[in-house]
Enzyme design. Structure first.
Site, PDB file in Angstrom:
ATOM      1  N   HIS A  75      12.711  -2.764  -1.697  1.00  0.00           N
ATOM      2  CA  HIS A  75      11.878  -2.313  -2.630  1.00  0.00           C
ATOM      3  C   HIS A  75      12.425  -1.089  -3.679  1.00  0.00           C
ATOM      4  O   HIS A  75      13.346  -0.481  -3.103  1.00  0.00           O
ATOM      5  CB  HIS A  75      10.416  -1.699  -2.100  1.00  0.00           C
ATOM      6  N   GLY A 101       1.114  -3.024  -6.394  1.00  0.00           N
ATOM      7  CA  GLY A 101       1.136  -1.666  -5.684  1.00  0.00           C
ATOM      8  C   GLY A 101      -0.284  -0.810  -5.982  1.00  0.00           C
ATOM      9  O   GLY A 101      -1.195  -1.211  -5.321  1.00  0.00           O
ATOM     10  N   GLY A 102      -0.410  -0.335  -7.143  1.00  0.00           N
ATOM     11  CA  GLY A 102      -1.491   0.431  -7.374  1.00  0.00           C
ATOM     12  C   GLY A 102      -2.795  -0.272  -7.247  1.00  0.00           C
ATOM     13  O   GLY A 102      -3.850   0.051  -6.595  1.00  0.00           O
ATOM     14  N   TRP A 149       0.871  -1.198   0.003  1.00  0.00           N
ATOM     15  CA  TRP A 149       0.074  -0.046   0.040  1.00  0.00           C
ATOM     16  C   TRP A 149       0.822   1.488   0.144  1.00  0.00           C
ATOM     17  O   TRP A 149       0.357   2.410  -0.321  1.00  0.00           O
ATOM     18  CB  TRP A 149      -0.790  -0.001   1.192  1.00  0.00           C
ATOM     19  N   LYS A 150       2.165   1.056   0.198  1.00  0.00           N
ATOM     20  CA  LYS A 150       3.158   2.350   0.123  1.00  0.00           C
ATOM     21  C   LYS A 150       2.622   3.263   0.843  1.00  0.00           C
ATOM     22  O   LYS A 150       2.109   2.797   1.944  1.00  0.00           O
ATOM     23  CB  LYS A 150       3.388   2.844  -1.412  1.00  0.00           C
ATOM     24  N   GLY A 170       4.259   1.033 -11.443  1.00  0.00           N
ATOM     25  CA  GLY A 170       3.525   2.366 -11.314  1.00  0.00           C
ATOM     26  C   GLY A 170       3.342   3.259 -12.778  1.00  0.00           C
ATOM     27  O   GLY A 170       3.028   4.375 -12.597  1.00  0.00           O
TER      28      GLY A 170
HETATM   29  C1  PEP Z   1       5.194  -2.239  -6.438  1.00  0.00           C
HETATM   30  O1  PEP Z   1       5.532  -1.104  -5.992  1.00  0.00           O
HETATM   31  O2  PEP Z   1       5.648  -3.096  -5.801  1.00  0.00           O
HETATM   32  C2  PEP Z   1       4.572  -2.395  -7.714  1.00  0.00           C
HETATM   33  C3  PEP Z   1       4.528  -3.347  -8.139  1.00  0.00           C
HETATM   34  O3  PEP Z   1       3.698  -1.193  -7.866  1.00  0.00           O
HETATM   35  P1  PEP Z   1       2.749  -1.361  -9.107  1.00  0.00           P
HETATM   36  O4  PEP Z   1       1.755  -2.572  -9.051  1.00  0.00           O
HETATM   37  O5  PEP Z   1       1.800   0.058  -8.823  1.00  0.00           O
HETATM   38  O6  PEP Z   1       3.386  -1.160 -10.460  1.00  0.00           O
END
Ligand code: PEP
Length: 253
Positions: free
Chosen positions: A97, A236-237, A12-13, A175
């Site tokens: 990360h 991520g997103g 979720w960052k 992202g």
């Molecule tokens: C992440 O930050 O680990 C990632 C994979 O982000 P996203 O899915 O948004 O590309």
């Protein structure tokens, strides 16, 4: 699909206030409640960990931190220890990360310290690796992955790897909406598994779960997870919405 148990985790960052994070966790629970053949985890921001952990108690969703420092406690302003993550119910932490490597400047040696300290503290590790776009274009992708794996996992034993998942996350796909093709991801995963075999032996390599991360969405999850060496996702997103994360989990179930 591989024989290894698929593991889908949401990163979720630095998103969601506590109430929003709890709502997301509560919304997610029923959408994945029937899934038994996929390990599921979410990694909220630190301020929301305790509340999300309480919301997830008794569910099939595990809790993870997004990082962990190399000391148990003390004068390390701004840092968090593995013990503190365990204390609020985490069983996992992300280490390495790409945002920590490239925005916060964390080195391979420092990440190796973090991996070792986390494992010594009895928390499982999702260890992230991945090349930059210029490294891929310049033909050094494999050198970069090798350096990150060799240095990041230095000093570990094959038995330690039972508590490690490697997340292959090409930085150019994080992202950006640009996903690695299943062929590109599979090629990198095969390469990483080969490195693990050289260092830790065939059994450890066969057992290691390698997640893919980089713009995973409900509509590309199924074709990626169908590949032999892709054992799950770090998302991520798409993990910030209960329905899209659940759709990714369910595509793997
Ligand atoms: C992440 O930050 O680990 C990632 C994979 O982000 P996203 O899915 O948004 O590309």
């Amino acid at each position: 699909m591989a024989a290894r148990k698929v593991f889908v985790a949401g990163n979720w960052k630095m998103n969601k206030l506590v109430a929003e994070a709890v709502t997301l966790a509560e919304d997610l629970k029923p959408l994945v409640a029937n899934v038994t053949n996929v390990d599921i985890a979410v990694c909220p921001t630190y301020t929301a960990l305790y509340a999300v952990g309480k919301a997830l108690a008794g569910s099939n969703i595990q809790l993870g931190g997004q990082d962990a420092y190399v000391k148990e406690s003390g004068a390390y302003t701004g840092e968090i220890s593995p013990r503190m993550l365990l204390d609020v119910g985490c069983s996992w932490t992300i280490i390495g990360h790409s945002e920590r490597r490239h925005i916060l400047g964390e080195s391979d040696a420092f990440l190796n310290e973090k991996v070792r300290f986390a494992l010594a503290s009895d928390i499982n590790v999702m260890f992230c690796i991945g090349e930059l776009l210029e490294e891929r274009k310049g033909g050094t992708m494999k050198d970069v992955l090798e350096r990150q794996v060799v240095k990041g996992l230095e000093g570990l034993t094959a038995a330690d790897l039972d508590r490690v998942v490697v997340a292959y996350e090409p930085v150019w796909a994080i992202g950006t909406g640009e996903t690695a093709t299943p062929d590109q991801a599979e090629e990198a995963h095969v390469f990483v598994r080969g490195l693990i075999e050289k260092i830790f032996g065939a059994d450890a390599a066969a057992a290691l779960r390698i997640q893919y991360g980089g713009s995973v969405k409900p509509d590309n999850a199924a074709e990626l997870i169908a590949r032999e060496n892709i054992d799950g996702f770090l998302v991520g997103g798409a993990a910030l919405k209960a329905d899209s994360f659940a759709d990714i989990v369910n595509a793997c179930a």
